[in-house]
Design a protein around this motif. Structure first.
Motif, PDB file in Angstrom:
ATOM      1  N   HIS A 182      10.028  -1.793  -0.760  1.00 13.65           N
ATOM      2  CA  HIS A 182       9.091  -2.214   0.281  1.00 13.65           C
ATOM      3  C   HIS A 182       9.295  -3.665   0.703  1.00 13.65           C
ATOM      4  O   HIS A 182       8.555  -4.165   1.553  1.00 13.65           O
ATOM      5  CB  HIS A 182       7.644  -2.043  -0.200  1.00 13.65           C
ATOM      6  CG  HIS A 182       7.212  -0.610  -0.293  1.00 13.65           C
ATOM      7  ND1 HIS A 182       5.957  -0.230  -0.738  1.00 13.65           N
ATOM      8  CD2 HIS A 182       7.874   0.550  -0.003  1.00 13.65           C
ATOM      9  CE1 HIS A 182       5.858   1.086  -0.715  1.00 13.65           C
ATOM     10  NE2 HIS A 182       7.014   1.585  -0.278  1.00 13.65           N
ATOM     11  N   SER A 333       0.833  -0.191   6.968  1.00 13.01           N
ATOM     12  CA  SER A 333       0.367   0.500   5.765  1.00 13.01           C
ATOM     13  C   SER A 333      -0.151   1.882   6.147  1.00 13.01           C
ATOM     14  O   SER A 333      -1.039   2.016   6.983  1.00 13.01           O
ATOM     15  CB  SER A 333      -0.745  -0.323   5.094  1.00 13.01           C
ATOM     16  OG  SER A 333      -1.391   0.431   4.104  1.00 13.01           O
ATOM     17  N   GLN A 335      -1.870   3.821   4.277  1.00 11.92           N
ATOM     18  CA  GLN A 335      -3.205   4.012   3.729  1.00 11.92           C
ATOM     19  C   GLN A 335      -4.300   3.415   4.620  1.00 11.92           C
ATOM     20  O   GLN A 335      -5.416   3.940   4.692  1.00 11.92           O
ATOM     21  CB  GLN A 335      -3.280   3.386   2.331  1.00 11.92           C
ATOM     22  CG  GLN A 335      -4.586   3.656   1.616  1.00 11.92           C
ATOM     23  CD  GLN A 335      -4.594   3.091   0.209  1.00 11.92           C
ATOM     24  OE1 GLN A 335      -3.582   2.581  -0.276  1.00 11.92           O
ATOM     25  NE2 GLN A 335      -5.736   3.175  -0.458  1.00 11.92           N
TER      26      GLN A 335
END
Length: 359
Positions: A182, A333, A335
C-alpha cells in the motif's frame, strides 16, 4: 479473514466521530496549535527545502523559514494597527454619528409601529440590564480567553519547528501503519495532501492581498472613510467560508455608518463588496487554487459550524482544509469511500456524462 458486518462497521465509525469530537473539545488548546503548525509547516516546506539545498544547516534553515512567517505576520498586524488609528482618533465624531443614526432609526420605528421613543428606551434598558447580568460570565472567561490566545501563538512556532525538524520520522510513522503493497497509495495521499494544503493556504494569502486592494481602492475612489480598514477586515473574515463574508458585510456597514450621516455610502459599500466577492468567487480564487479543494457547499457550511462549535474560531478556519485532507484519504480507501462521496462536489452521473461528451 473474518470481516465485521456492515452495520457494525458503520456503528463503529459513528462512535469514532463522537469520540473524536469529545477529544477535540477537551484538548483543543493542544490540538488546534498542532493542526495549525502542521499546515504552516507544509507551507514553509518549499522555503526550508530551498535553504537546505543551498547547504544551510537544517536547524538554521527551519529558523529562517519561521522568521519569514513571523515577519509576514508582524507586517499584517502593523498594517491593521495603522488603519485602526484614524478610527480611534475619530471616536468622538463616530459616537455623534452613531447617536444620530439611532435617533433616526427610533423615529422611523415610531412611525411604523406607533411605539413611542420612551417605550423603545425602556425596552433597550431592559435588554441592556440582561446583557450586564451576563457580562460577569464573559469577563470571568476573558482571562482564560487571553491565556488561550497566548498559549496558541506561543506554541505555534515551537510546534512548527519540531514538525519540520522531525518530518522524516512522522512520514516513516505514517508508512509503518500500512503493509508495503500500500506504500504507493500512501505516498500518493501524502503528496496530494501537501500540494492541496500549499495551494490552499498560499491562495488564501493571495486572496487577502487582492481583496484588500480591490475593495479598499474601490471604496477610496468613492470617498468612503476607513476604506482600507473595511477592505482588510472583509478580506480576513472572508477566510471563514460563508459565515465570514456575512460578518464582513455587517462590520463594513457599521464602520460606514459610524463615519457618515447618510445612507448612500452604505449602499456603495454593499455594492462594492458584492462586486468584489463575485470576482473572487467566480474568477480569481478558482484560478488561484486551481480546484484543489473539491468540497460541496453543504459539507463546507456544516464543517464551519461543527468546527466552530468544537474549537471556536481556529476550528472554523481549519475546517475546510481538514475536510479536504480527509476527503483525499477517504477517496483512496475502500472502507471509507462513502465519506469521500459525501464531502465531494461531484453529482451522481456527472462523470458518466463527461465521458460521453468526450467520446
Amino acid at each position: 479473514m473474518h470481516t465485521l458486518p456492515l452495520t457494525v462497521r458503520r456503528s463503529i465509525e459513528l462512535m469514532g466521530l463522537v469520540i473524536l469530537g469529545f477529544v477535540i473539545i477537551q484538548g483543543q488548546q493542544i490540538i488546534m496549535p498542532l493542526l495549525m503548525a502542521f499546515f504552516m509547516s507544509i507551507v514553509l516546506l518549499p522555503v526550508y527545502r530551498f535553504l537546505v539545498s543551498k547547504k544551510i544547516p537544517r536547524v538554521l534553515a527551519i529558523v529562517m523559514s519561521l522568521l519569514v512567517m513571523i515577519i509576514v505576520t508582524v507586517l499584517i498586524v502593523l498594517f491593521i494597527s495603522s488603519q485602526l488609528k484614524p478610527v480611534i482618533s475619530d471616536f468622538p465624531s463616530i459616537k455623534e454619528n452613531i447617536l444620530k443614526h439611532i435617533d433616526s432609526l427610533s423615529k422611523w420605528f415610531s412611525e411604523k409601529t406607533g411605539m413611542s421613543e420612551d417605550q423603545q428606551t425602556d425596552i433597550v434598558n431592559q435588554q441592556s440590564q440582561k446583557m450586564l447580568d451576563s457580562a460577569g460570565n464573559v469577563l470571568g472567561g476573558a482571562a482564560g480567553s487571553v491565556g488561550s490566545v497566548l498559549i496558541f501563538f506561543g506554541l505555534l512556532p515551537i510546534y512548527t519547528f519540531l514538525i519540520l525538524y522531525y518530518k522524516d520520522i512522522l512520514v516513516k510513522f505514517i508508512f509503518l501503519w500500512f503493509p508495503k503493497d500500500h506504500y504507493a497509495k500512501v505516498r500518493e495521499v501524502i503528496h496530494e495532501t501537501e500540494s492541496m494544503i500549499k495551494s490552499y493556504l498560499v491562495g488564501l494569502l493571495i486572496q487577502i492581498t487582492y481583496i484588500t486592494i480591490l475593495l479598499g481602492v474601490a471604496l477610496m475612489l468613492f470617498g468612503i472613510q476607513h476604506a482600507l480598514l473595511i477592505g482588510v477586515i472583509f478580506a480576513i473574515l472572508n477566510l471563514i467560508p460563508y459565515i465570514g463574508a456575512l460578518f464582513g458585510n455587517i462590520i463594513g456597514v457599521l464602520l460606514t455608518l459610524s463615519s457618515s450621516e447618510e445612507l448612500g455610502p452604505v449602499l456603495t459599500v454593499l455594492i462594492a463588496i458584492a462586486v468584489v466577492q463575485f470576482l473572487d468567487n467566480n474568477i480569481l480564487m478558482p484560478r488561484i487554487v486551481g480546484g484543489k479543494i473539491k468540497i460541496n457547499a453543504l459539507a463546507s457550511l456544516a464543517g464551519v459550524f461543527v468546527g466552530g462549535a468544537l474549537a471556536g474560531i481556529p476550528g472554523m478556519f481549519l475546517s475546510l482544509p481538514l475536510i479536504a485532507v480527509f476527503k483525499i484519504i477517504f477517496d483512496r480507501s475502500e472502507q471509507f469511500k462513502q465519506w469521500g462521496v459525501l464531502f465531494g462536489d461531484e453529482l451522481p452521473g456527472e462523470k458518466k456524462k463527461l465521458k460521453t461528451a468526450k467520446k
